[in-house]
Design a protein around this motif. Structure first.
Motif, mmCIF file in Angstrom:
data_model
loop_
_atom_site.group_PDB
_atom_site.id
_atom_site.type_symbol
_atom_site.label_atom_id
_atom_site.label_comp_id
_atom_site.label_asym_id
_atom_site.label_seq_id
_atom_site.Cartn_x
_atom_site.Cartn_y
_atom_site.Cartn_z
ATOM 1 N N LEU A 217 0.804 -1.213 0.000
ATOM 2 C CA LEU A 217 0.000 0.000 0.000
ATOM 3 C C LEU A 217 0.840 1.267 0.000
ATOM 4 O O LEU A 217 0.345 2.364 0.157
ATOM 5 N N VAL B 136 -5.941 8.141 0.024
ATOM 6 C CA VAL B 136 -6.304 6.736 0.124
ATOM 7 C C VAL B 136 -5.493 5.912 -0.862
ATOM 8 O O VAL B 136 -5.396 6.266 -2.037
ATOM 9 N N SER B 137 -4.893 4.847 -0.371
ATOM 10 C CA SER B 137 -4.222 3.895 -1.252
ATOM 11 C C SER B 137 -5.063 2.639 -1.326
ATOM 12 O O SER B 137 -5.576 2.179 -0.312
ATOM 13 N N THR B 138 -5.189 2.100 -2.523
ATOM 14 C CA THR B 138 -6.012 0.918 -2.711
ATOM 15 C C THR B 138 -5.239 -0.126 -3.472
ATOM 16 O O THR B 138 -4.557 0.209 -4.444
ATOM 17 N N VAL B 139 -5.346 -1.360 -3.039
ATOM 18 C CA VAL B 139 -4.793 -2.453 -3.815
ATOM 19 C C VAL B 139 -5.928 -3.389 -4.206
ATOM 20 O O VAL B 139 -6.632 -3.896 -3.349
ATOM 21 N N VAL B 140 -6.144 -3.530 -5.494
ATOM 22 C CA VAL B 140 -7.155 -4.474 -5.974
ATOM 23 C C VAL B 140 -6.417 -5.676 -6.547
ATOM 24 O O VAL B 140 -5.806 -5.577 -7.605
#
Lengths: 171, 541
Positions: free
Chosen positions: A10, A105-109
């Motif tokens: 992240l 906001v950090s996002t990992v999909v």
């Protein structure tokens, strides 16, 4: 592909991240100004209505000028900030997004969690040949993760790449 | 978006009484029609769909063009719906559901019935094809059968009969995991309140429709005269008595409602499905396939947890909207019972203790709650002066912030992330790593100054209001935590063999098949996350 996945998913190395298409700023500016036009219109009506009133809270024209200035300021500043903080990168097994002015906001999909993919383009984006990539997952909050402001071909390329990954994964 | 009925409604006055006034309506209708009819045509013209062996493609939209690709194997359910108008027109709408959302992902409206059937058949045959291919390429034969069945393949008659037998026959029911005795049900009711009595009073009043004047006369003249006199004399006492009566009533009705709902609660396990049955007046039954369980949630409140009582819910996600949501697995159990139950349902191992977030959260929350309180007090006092006494509550703000900190904790075990949160509404989430979908880490402008981060993971079917989050971790801790969590996620997701986690198999329940993963991770890339010593006792407290 695996080797460039960092140990902290992240927070990624700045160099490996990509910016959105620069025209995204223009699209956002236009959209904010369109919203601002509603505000200006409301203020204009207020001014017109109080033009012949005996006493009004504000001198004529103040409301309109103020809302016009506000819309212009927001339309100039916010898209720049959005653009400045938006990053994305398609890494080995996941799509990484980071955005936000106030709340970053950090996002990992993870790619194998993708349910399906959309590419969409509205009428303003079409003028600049931009598009959005919408990644749908089964998560409640992330049923649609949106990656805006991409060149349309880039959006389609990303979609095809992700799509390939899913199919390759499941066959 | 565009509606012809709206057009008709505008026309109604014209058709009923053609006078000069209704010509205005006619004008509006013409205008409306001039816009909507071409739009309808364009919409129709722009709408295209086709099915390839891999996906269902839908192109639509006039202004915003949408191209939607839904991979065939992700389609969970295909529904055919025929409302009144389409039925008259001989058409049907086909709705395609994926696990992503409760609403249909792809809707094909106004296709002929034959076409609708054909779409369904074609998608299913492609799905079957895929499943067969998968069977050839991987040895996971069972999951592919699963996918087919879950995607809405009509169950053959003999199978359906077998299913019916299983569900009808009580004698097959295993020993109950939980069965609540009457006094347990009554006891649990004592912790609940219900406002149902208000509804009953109102419906009663509506039923007898008392004349207000007559009622007032009865109150002042009859036997009740003395009582009304007392009320008028001492309004404070009356108010207090009324509040006490309301509390008592809601307490009693809480017990009764609870009794009606959970009377004879029984929960039992049959191979891979949980069954439960409960209720006094209406008998409720539910079946929860274990593989659809996304997370365990334990709830309590300060009073209940003082005596060690907890409620356990299962967060579920199904292809059917009715199967979504939170299923109560244990309406009222002691901590140890919950711990025991959870390990019998899922391979759960509760961490023995939870870690705390940064103490800086107290400072941040004090400022936040303080500002909220100030804003609220000032806003209300603009209308009602005594609200200024609200400022007297300020000393309680740091205490409240500390309580929030004190009751917030988390732990990452080998299989799950455990999060506890809440002072009044106490929650503990047990989120299996295999069930996680999207990972987040966020930092607000205030958190950046204090070097704090908020970490959360999304799961299927999670409540968006009561969402499990780890708030205010020190940045570095947050980064290591997400790193460990994500590494563990990749390890688990890639190495999961079908059935190895029989009860909780993520991939299957979202329509994905378990397969040997395309990209094996080199051993040196994996960092085994620290195993927290675990024991099958109750949720950490």
């Amino acid at each position: 592909m695996i080797s460039d996945v960092p140990s902290t998913p992240l927070s990624s190395a700045e160099s490996s991240l990509q910016h959105l298409h620069p025209s995204a700023r223009k699209v956002w500016t236009i959209k904010i100004l369109l919203l601002g036009a509603i505000l200006i219109f409301a203020a204009l009506i207020y001014d017109a209505a109080s033009l012949f009133a005996d006493e009004s809270a504000l001198p004529t024209g103040v409301a309109t000028t103020a809302s016009a200035l506000l819309a212009a300021a927001l339309g100039l500043i916010i898209p720049r900030l959005w653009y400045r903080f938006w990053r994305y990168s398609l890494r080995g097994e996941e799509l990484f997004l980071r955005r936000g002015i106030i709340n970053r906001v950090s996002t990992v999909v993870p790619l194998r969690r993708i349910q399906h993919l959309d590419v969409s383009q509205d009428i303003i984006e079409r003028e600049f040949d931009l598009g959005k990539l919408i990644v749908h997952t089964a998560g409640t909050r992330s049923s649609d993760v949106v990656l805006p402001g991409l060149a349309f071909e880039e959006a389609e390329r990303l979609r095809d790449e992700l799509k390939n990954y899913i199919l390759e994964d499941t066959i | 978006m565009v509606s012809l009925p709206g057009f008709a409604i505008l026309l109604i006055p014209v058709l009923r009484s053609p006078s000069s006034e209704s010509y205005l309506n006619l004008g509006i209708a013409v205008l409306y029609g001039a816009v909507t009819l071409p739009l309808l045509y364009l919409q129709y013209h722009r709408f295209r769909y086709w099915i390839t062996p891999n996906e269902l493609v839908i192109h639509s939209g006039v202004f915003t063009r949408r191209r939607r690709n839904i991979p065939v194997e992700r389609i969970q359910n295909i529904e055919m719906e025929r409302k009144l108008l389409p039925r008259l027109l001989g058409t049907a709408s086909v709705k395609v559901f994926t696990a992503g959302s409760a609403a249909a992902e792809g809707v094909l409206e106004y296709v002929s019935v034959a076409e609708a059937n054909r779409i369904r058949e074609v998608i299913r045959s492609f799905q079957r094809q895929k499943a067969q291919d998968a069977q050839w390429t991987s040895d996971g034969a069972q999951p592919s059968a699963q996918v087919l069945e879950r995607s809405g393949r009509p169950v053959p008659d003999h199978e359906r009969d077998a299913l019916a037998e299983v569900t009808d026959d009580d004698h097959h029911a295993g020993p109950p995991l939980i069965s609540m005795t009457l006094d347990r049900v009554l006891l649990s009711g004592m912790f609940r309140f219900s406002l149902l009595y208000i509804a009953i009073i109102f419906s009663f009043l509506q039923f007898i429709e008392p004349d207000p004047e007559l009622l007032a006369e009865m109150l002042t003249r009859g036997q009740l005269g003395a009582l009304t006199q007392t009320v008028a004399d001492s309004p404070w006492l009356a108010g207090f008595m009324a509040a006490a009566a309301a509390a008592l009533l809601s307490w009693v009705s809480g017990i009764l409602v609870n009794l009606n709902k959970y009377y004879g609660f029984r929960l039992w396990l049959e191979t891979d499905k949980l069954h439960k049955r409960h209720g006094l007046l209406t008998l409720a039954e539910a079946t929860i396939p274990l593989k659809k369980v996304q997370a365990l949630i334990c709830r309590s409140n300060p009073v209940m947890s003082r005596f060690g009582w907890w409620i356990m819910e299962l967060q579920t996600m199904g292809l059917n909207v009715r199967e979504h949501g939170f299923q109560i697995a244990a309406p009222f159990s002691q901590e140890e019972e919950i711990g025991d139950l959870s390990t019998r349902i899922l391979p759960v191992s509760w961490p023995s203790r939870l870690s705390k977030v940064s103490r800086l959260t107290i400072r941040r929350m004090t400022i936040r709650y303080g500002l909220v309180l100030a804003a609220l007090t000032l806003a209300v006092s603009a209308f009602w002066r005594p609200a200024l006494y609200g400022f007297a509550l300020f000393p309680l703000v740091p205490l409240w912030a500390w309580l929030n900190y004190h009751h917030h904790g988390y732990s990452l075990t080998d299989d799950a992330l455990v999060i506890r949160k809440g002072v009044i509404r106490r929650m503990i989430w047990y989120i299996p790593i295999r069930k996680m979908h999207v990972f987040y880490s966020a930092q607000s402008i205030f958190q950046r100054r204090l070097r704090l981060k908020t970490v959360y993971v999304d799961t299927a079917g999670a409540s968006s209001i009561n969402f499990p989050m780890i708030v205010d971790l020190p940045s570095e801790v947050a980064d290591t935590l997400t790193g460990r969590l994500y590494d563990r996620f990749r390890d688990l997701i890639q190495t999961t063999a079908p059935g190895s986690f029989g009860a909780a198999n993520t991939a299957r329940d979202t329509g994905q098949r378990e397969l040997s993963f395309a990209l094996p991770v080199p051993a040196d890339q994996r960092r085994s996350s620290q195993a927290t010593p675990s024991r099958p006792t109750g949720p950490p407290n």
